[in-house]
Design a protein around this motif. Structure first.
Motif, PDB file in Angstrom:
ATOM      1  N   GLY A 181     -15.690  65.594 132.852  1.00 20.51           N
ATOM      2  CA  GLY A 181     -16.571  66.138 131.808  1.00 20.51           C
ATOM      3  C   GLY A 181     -17.671  64.993 131.505  1.00 20.51           C
ATOM      4  O   GLY A 181     -18.048  63.977 132.133  1.00 20.51           O
ATOM      5  N   LYS A 182     -18.490  65.494 130.466  1.00 22.10           N
ATOM      6  CA  LYS A 182     -19.488  64.414 129.889  1.00 22.10           C
ATOM      7  C   LYS A 182     -19.213  63.903 128.678  1.00 22.10           C
ATOM      8  O   LYS A 182     -18.453  64.520 127.881  1.00 22.10           O
ATOM      9  CB  LYS A 182     -20.725  65.034 129.989  1.00 22.10           C
ATOM     10  CG  LYS A 182     -21.501  65.317 131.222  1.00 22.10           C
ATOM     11  CD  LYS A 182     -22.727  65.941 131.019  1.00 22.10           C
ATOM     12  CE  LYS A 182     -22.584  67.593 130.526  1.00 22.10           C
ATOM     13  NZ  LYS A 182     -23.775  68.622 130.638  1.00 22.10           N
ATOM     14  N   GLN A 183     -19.599  62.501 128.249  1.00 20.08           N
ATOM     15  CA  GLN A 183     -19.248  62.019 126.981  1.00 20.08           C
ATOM     16  C   GLN A 183     -20.605  61.488 126.413  1.00 20.08           C
ATOM     17  O   GLN A 183     -21.325  60.688 127.118  1.00 20.08           O
ATOM     18  CB  GLN A 183     -18.381  60.928 127.159  1.00 20.08           C
ATOM     19  CG  GLN A 183     -17.736  60.119 125.626  1.00 20.08           C
ATOM     20  CD  GLN A 183     -16.663  59.285 125.888  1.00 20.08           C
ATOM     21  OE1 GLN A 183     -16.944  58.217 126.704  1.00 20.08           O
ATOM     22  NE2 GLN A 183     -15.653  59.747 125.327  1.00 20.08           N
ATOM     23  N   PHE A 184     -20.882  62.165 125.258  1.00 19.79           N
ATOM     24  CA  PHE A 184     -22.160  61.199 124.592  1.00 19.79           C
ATOM     25  C   PHE A 184     -21.900  60.384 123.392  1.00 19.79           C
ATOM     26  O   PHE A 184     -20.944  61.024 122.568  1.00 19.79           O
ATOM     27  CB  PHE A 184     -23.071  62.409 123.784  1.00 19.79           C
ATOM     28  CG  PHE A 184     -23.420  63.409 125.114  1.00 19.79           C
ATOM     29  CD1 PHE A 184     -24.859  63.075 125.731  1.00 19.79           C
ATOM     30  CD2 PHE A 184     -22.838  64.576 125.491  1.00 19.79           C
ATOM     31  CE1 PHE A 184     -25.477  64.065 126.954  1.00 19.79           C
ATOM     32  CE2 PHE A 184     -23.455  65.420 126.504  1.00 19.79           C
ATOM     33  CZ  PHE A 184     -24.382  65.163 127.279  1.00 19.79           C
ATOM     34  N   VAL A 185     -22.329  59.324 123.216  1.00 14.94           N
ATOM     35  CA  VAL A 185     -22.079  58.450 122.179  1.00 14.94           C
ATOM     36  C   VAL A 185     -23.125  58.091 121.410  1.00 14.94           C
ATOM     37  O   VAL A 185     -24.245  57.763 121.969  1.00 14.94           O
ATOM     38  CB  VAL A 185     -21.329  57.019 122.742  1.00 14.94           C
ATOM     39  CG1 VAL A 185     -20.971  56.140 121.731  1.00 14.94           C
ATOM     40  CG2 VAL A 185     -20.283  57.179 123.771  1.00 14.94           C
ATOM     41  N   ASP A 216     -17.608  64.882 123.183  1.00 11.93           N
ATOM     42  CA  ASP A 216     -17.027  65.033 124.502  1.00 11.93           C
ATOM     43  C   ASP A 216     -17.326  66.634 125.085  1.00 11.93           C
ATOM     44  O   ASP A 216     -17.200  67.339 124.237  1.00 11.93           O
ATOM     45  CB  ASP A 216     -15.593  64.857 124.689  1.00 11.93           C
ATOM     46  CG  ASP A 216     -15.101  63.375 124.561  1.00 11.93           C
ATOM     47  OD1 ASP A 216     -15.945  62.716 125.139  1.00 11.93           O
ATOM     48  OD2 ASP A 216     -14.067  63.210 123.896  1.00 11.93           O
ATOM     49  N   LEU A 275     -26.326  69.983 123.833  1.00 13.54           N
ATOM     50  CA  LEU A 275     -25.410  68.707 124.495  1.00 13.54           C
ATOM     51  C   LEU A 275     -24.356  69.509 125.553  1.00 13.54           C
ATOM     52  O   LEU A 275     -24.058  69.070 126.453  1.00 13.54           O
ATOM     53  CB  LEU A 275     -24.568  67.915 123.765  1.00 13.54           C
ATOM     54  CG  LEU A 275     -25.558  66.848 122.879  1.00 13.54           C
ATOM     55  CD1 LEU A 275     -24.496  66.142 122.100  1.00 13.54           C
ATOM     56  CD2 LEU A 275     -26.427  65.621 123.784  1.00 13.54           C
TER      57      LEU A 275
END
Lengths: 81, 81
Positions: free
Chosen positions: A40-44, A7, A67
């Protein structure tokens, strides 16, 4: 196989105009009592194999450099499943 | 005061070119074994007062209509603290 969630959010002291716009829209749409919105941004990430301590360190380094922008953003790394 | 986190992600069957680009960059930067990357959005709402079941329903409705596009995105709502 493991899932790692990164996150990325703006630091609290950085203005978030997108979040502010959402907050305004929430009020107009009838959801009251929202005092703040931060977007915000979320990277999975799907990782092949196990997430060892070394691998996690690597991922944290990548989260900090690729990121997120450490000047204005904070990040959290969480291993799921 | 309560914190409600809304995560919005593209549905699994929808192509995610941003995530794909990140995945490529991870490989070039030396993080191997990442089989998939999906990029989503995260909204952190600060709510005044308690989050009752009614309030949560309202937030879920807002998440479905304002914060996500139900045609191509899934969302999750989580109450924190």
């Amino acid at each position: 196989m493991a899932i790692v969630v990164v996150d990325v959010a703006l630091k609290p002291e950085i203005l978030d105009p997108q979040g502010r716009a959402v907050q305004g829209a929430l009020g107009r749409l009838g959801l009251h009592g929202v005092t703040d919105v931060r977007q915000g941004k979320q990277f999975v990430l799907t990782i092949d194999g196990e997430v060892t301590a070394d691998k996690l360190d690597e991922i944290k380094k990548i989260a900090e450099t690729l990121l997120s922008n450490p000047v204005i953003e904070d990040f959290t790394v969480e291993v799921k499943a």
